[in-house]
Design a protein around this motif. Structure first.
Motif, PDB file in Angstrom:
ATOM      1  N   ILE A   1      17.516  14.441 -33.678  1.00 51.08           N
ATOM      2  CA  ILE A   1      18.416  13.304 -33.791  1.00 51.08           C
ATOM      3  C   ILE A   1      18.408  12.773 -35.219  1.00 51.08           C
ATOM      4  O   ILE A   1      17.384  12.827 -35.902  1.00 51.08           O
ATOM      5  CB  ILE A   1      18.053  12.193 -32.768  1.00 51.08           C
ATOM      6  N   ALA A   2      19.573  12.297 -35.637  1.00 47.77           N
ATOM      7  CA  ALA A   2      19.745  11.741 -36.981  1.00 47.77           C
ATOM      8  C   ALA A   2      20.463  10.401 -36.830  1.00 47.77           C
ATOM      9  O   ALA A   2      20.769   9.976 -35.711  1.00 47.77           O
ATOM     10  CB  ALA A   2      20.568  12.699 -37.837  1.00 47.77           C
ATOM     11  N   VAL A   3      20.709   9.737 -37.951  1.00 50.54           N
ATOM     12  CA  VAL A   3      21.477   8.486 -37.929  1.00 50.54           C
ATOM     13  C   VAL A   3      22.673   8.635 -38.855  1.00 50.54           C
ATOM     14  O   VAL A   3      22.664   9.428 -39.789  1.00 50.54           O
ATOM     15  CB  VAL A   3      20.629   7.261 -38.347  1.00 50.54           C
ATOM     16  N   LYS A   4      23.705   7.844 -38.549  1.00 49.25           N
ATOM     17  CA  LYS A   4      24.936   7.912 -39.333  1.00 49.25           C
ATOM     18  C   LYS A   4      25.199   6.576 -40.001  1.00 49.25           C
ATOM     19  O   LYS A   4      25.060   5.520 -39.385  1.00 49.25           O
ATOM     20  CB  LYS A   4      26.106   8.267 -38.422  1.00 49.25           C
ATOM     21  N   CYS A   5      25.597   6.631 -41.275  1.00 46.01           N
ATOM     22  CA  CYS A   5      26.024   5.449 -42.013  1.00 46.01           C
ATOM     23  C   CYS A   5      27.544   5.530 -42.118  1.00 46.01           C
ATOM     24  O   CYS A   5      28.069   6.463 -42.743  1.00 46.01           O
ATOM     25  CB  CYS A   5      25.396   5.413 -43.408  1.00 46.01           C
ATOM     26  N   ASN A   6      28.243   4.598 -41.519  1.00 46.49           N
ATOM     27  CA  ASN A   6      29.704   4.625 -41.549  1.00 46.49           C
ATOM     28  C   ASN A   6      30.287   4.133 -42.869  1.00 46.49           C
ATOM     29  O   ASN A   6      31.465   4.285 -43.110  1.00 46.49           O
ATOM     30  CB  ASN A   6      30.278   3.832 -40.373  1.00 46.49           C
ATOM     31  N   LYS A   7      29.437   3.563 -43.741  1.00 44.51           N
ATOM     32  CA  LYS A   7      29.939   3.132 -45.044  1.00 44.51           C
ATOM     33  C   LYS A   7      30.045   4.316 -46.012  1.00 44.51           C
ATOM     34  O   LYS A   7      31.077   4.530 -46.620  1.00 44.51           O
ATOM     35  CB  LYS A   7      29.047   2.030 -45.631  1.00 44.51           C
ATOM     36  N   CYS A   8      28.959   5.079 -46.132  1.00 47.04           N
ATOM     37  CA  CYS A   8      28.985   6.220 -47.069  1.00 47.04           C
ATOM     38  C   CYS A   8      29.149   7.557 -46.345  1.00 47.04           C
ATOM     39  O   CYS A   8      29.188   8.598 -46.983  1.00 47.04           O
ATOM     40  CB  CYS A   8      27.745   6.220 -47.965  1.00 47.04           C
ATOM     41  N   HIS A   9      29.197   7.508 -45.013  1.00 45.28           N
ATOM     42  CA  HIS A   9      29.477   8.676 -44.167  1.00 45.28           C
ATOM     43  C   HIS A   9      28.387   9.738 -44.188  1.00 45.28           C
ATOM     44  O   HIS A   9      28.647  10.882 -43.879  1.00 45.28           O
ATOM     45  CB  HIS A   9      30.841   9.281 -44.521  1.00 45.28           C
ATOM     46  N   ARG A  10      27.177   9.344 -44.542  1.00 43.03           N
ATOM     47  CA  ARG A  10      26.070  10.301 -44.518  1.00 43.03           C
ATOM     48  C   ARG A  10      25.460  10.358 -43.131  1.00 43.03           C
ATOM     49  O   ARG A  10      25.404   9.359 -42.426  1.00 43.03           O
ATOM     50  CB  ARG A  10      24.986   9.901 -45.519  1.00 43.03           C
ATOM     51  N   ILE A  11      24.997  11.539 -42.778  1.00 42.69           N
ATOM     52  CA  ILE A  11      24.200  11.720 -41.563  1.00 42.69           C
ATOM     53  C   ILE A  11      22.802  12.054 -42.047  1.00 42.69           C
ATOM     54  O   ILE A  11      22.579  13.092 -42.681  1.00 42.69           O
ATOM     55  CB  ILE A  11      24.781  12.817 -40.665  1.00 42.69           C
ATOM     56  N   MET A  12      21.884  11.120 -41.773  1.00 41.91           N
ATOM     57  CA  MET A  12      20.549  11.201 -42.363  1.00 41.91           C
ATOM     58  C   MET A  12      19.521  11.755 -41.379  1.00 41.91           C
ATOM     59  O   MET A  12      19.385  11.272 -40.266  1.00 41.91           O
ATOM     60  CB  MET A  12      20.132   9.820 -42.857  1.00 41.91           C
ATOM     61  N   PHE A  13      18.803  12.773 -41.843  1.00 37.39           N
ATOM     62  CA  PHE A  13      17.762  13.415 -41.060  1.00 37.39           C
ATOM     63  C   PHE A  13      16.582  13.689 -41.979  1.00 37.39           C
ATOM     64  O   PHE A  13      16.782  14.231 -43.060  1.00 37.39           O
ATOM     65  CB  PHE A  13      18.277  14.749 -40.493  1.00 37.39           C
ATOM     66  N   PRO A  14      15.376  13.305 -41.556  1.00 35.42           N
ATOM     67  CA  PRO A  14      15.022  12.522 -40.384  1.00 35.42           C
ATOM     68  C   PRO A  14      15.646  11.128 -40.449  1.00 35.42           C
ATOM     69  O   PRO A  14      16.000  10.648 -41.527  1.00 35.42           O
ATOM     70  CB  PRO A  14      13.489  12.447 -40.438  1.00 35.42           C
ATOM     71  N   PRO A  15      15.756  10.473 -39.297  1.00 32.25           N
ATOM     72  CA  PRO A  15      16.428   9.176 -39.267  1.00 32.25           C
ATOM     73  C   PRO A  15      15.630   8.070 -39.941  1.00 32.25           C
ATOM     74  O   PRO A  15      14.420   8.162 -40.079  1.00 32.25           O
ATOM     75  CB  PRO A  15      16.573   8.894 -37.766  1.00 32.25           C
TER      76      PRO A  15
END
Length: 176
Positions: free
Chosen positions: A61-75
């Motif tokens: 599982i990762a997290v998403k930032c809707n401002k810069c549109h990155r999907i960050m892993f590890p979260p």
């Protein structure tokens, strides 16, 4: 000698009498022996706790930032580029690409290994570029590893998982 705002005097060396084993056995010295039952607890935090719980289920599982549109892993709980709290959780694939690797002929205690281990940084498919994890490669000879190699996670059996990065036994090369 000044201590805080006060001047105090003390000798630079104070003579004493060493304690011997005989002094202890003959109870010439008062002492207390104790074996406290000390317990501690720690938390991995909200993001890594969820990450570890999903590993136990065999998912990344990762997290998403809707401002810069990155999907960050590890979260993590906020985007370190735009300082915005994360917007949503997203699952990523258990496949990736070797970004760099090292072949080690010694274990963490600097003892020789009978067979070398290959440690790699793996960019996870579905996460933003340069987002990945460091882990061990398996089912591949050291001379066959290369940067850009596509790999897939090999998971422990479900009943052996405990919510740790070691729930992934290793990453193996993908065919084709």
């Amino acid at each position: 000698m000044a201590v805080g705002k006060k001047d105090i005097s003390c000798p630079p060396y104070a003579e004493g009498t060493p304690i011997s084993d005989a002094d202890l056995k003959e109870k010439k010295v008062t002492y207390v022996e104790d074996h406290p039952d000390i317990r501690y607890a720690w938390t991995a935090g909200q993001a890594i706790s969820k990450f570890l719980n999903e590993l136990k289920k065999g998912k990344l599982i990762a997290v998403k930032c809707n401002k810069c549109h990155r999907i960050m892993f590890p979260p993590r709980m906020f985007c370190e580029l735009c300082y915005k709290p994360i917007d949503e959780w997203v699952y990523v694939k258990d496949t990736g690409t070797v970004q760099t690797f090292s072949i080690s002929y010694i274990d963490p205690d600097a003892k020789p290994l009978p067979e070398p281990i290959i440690v790699a940084v793996i960019a996870i498919d579905g996460a933003s570029p340069n987002m990945g994890i460091m882990h061990i490669l398996g089912e591949v000879k050291p001379e066959d590893v290369y940067i850009g190699m596509k790999v897939k996670a090999v998971w422990k059996p479900e009943e052996e998982r405990e919510g740790s990065v070691t729930d992934i036994k290793y990453w193996k090369p993908m065919e084709g």
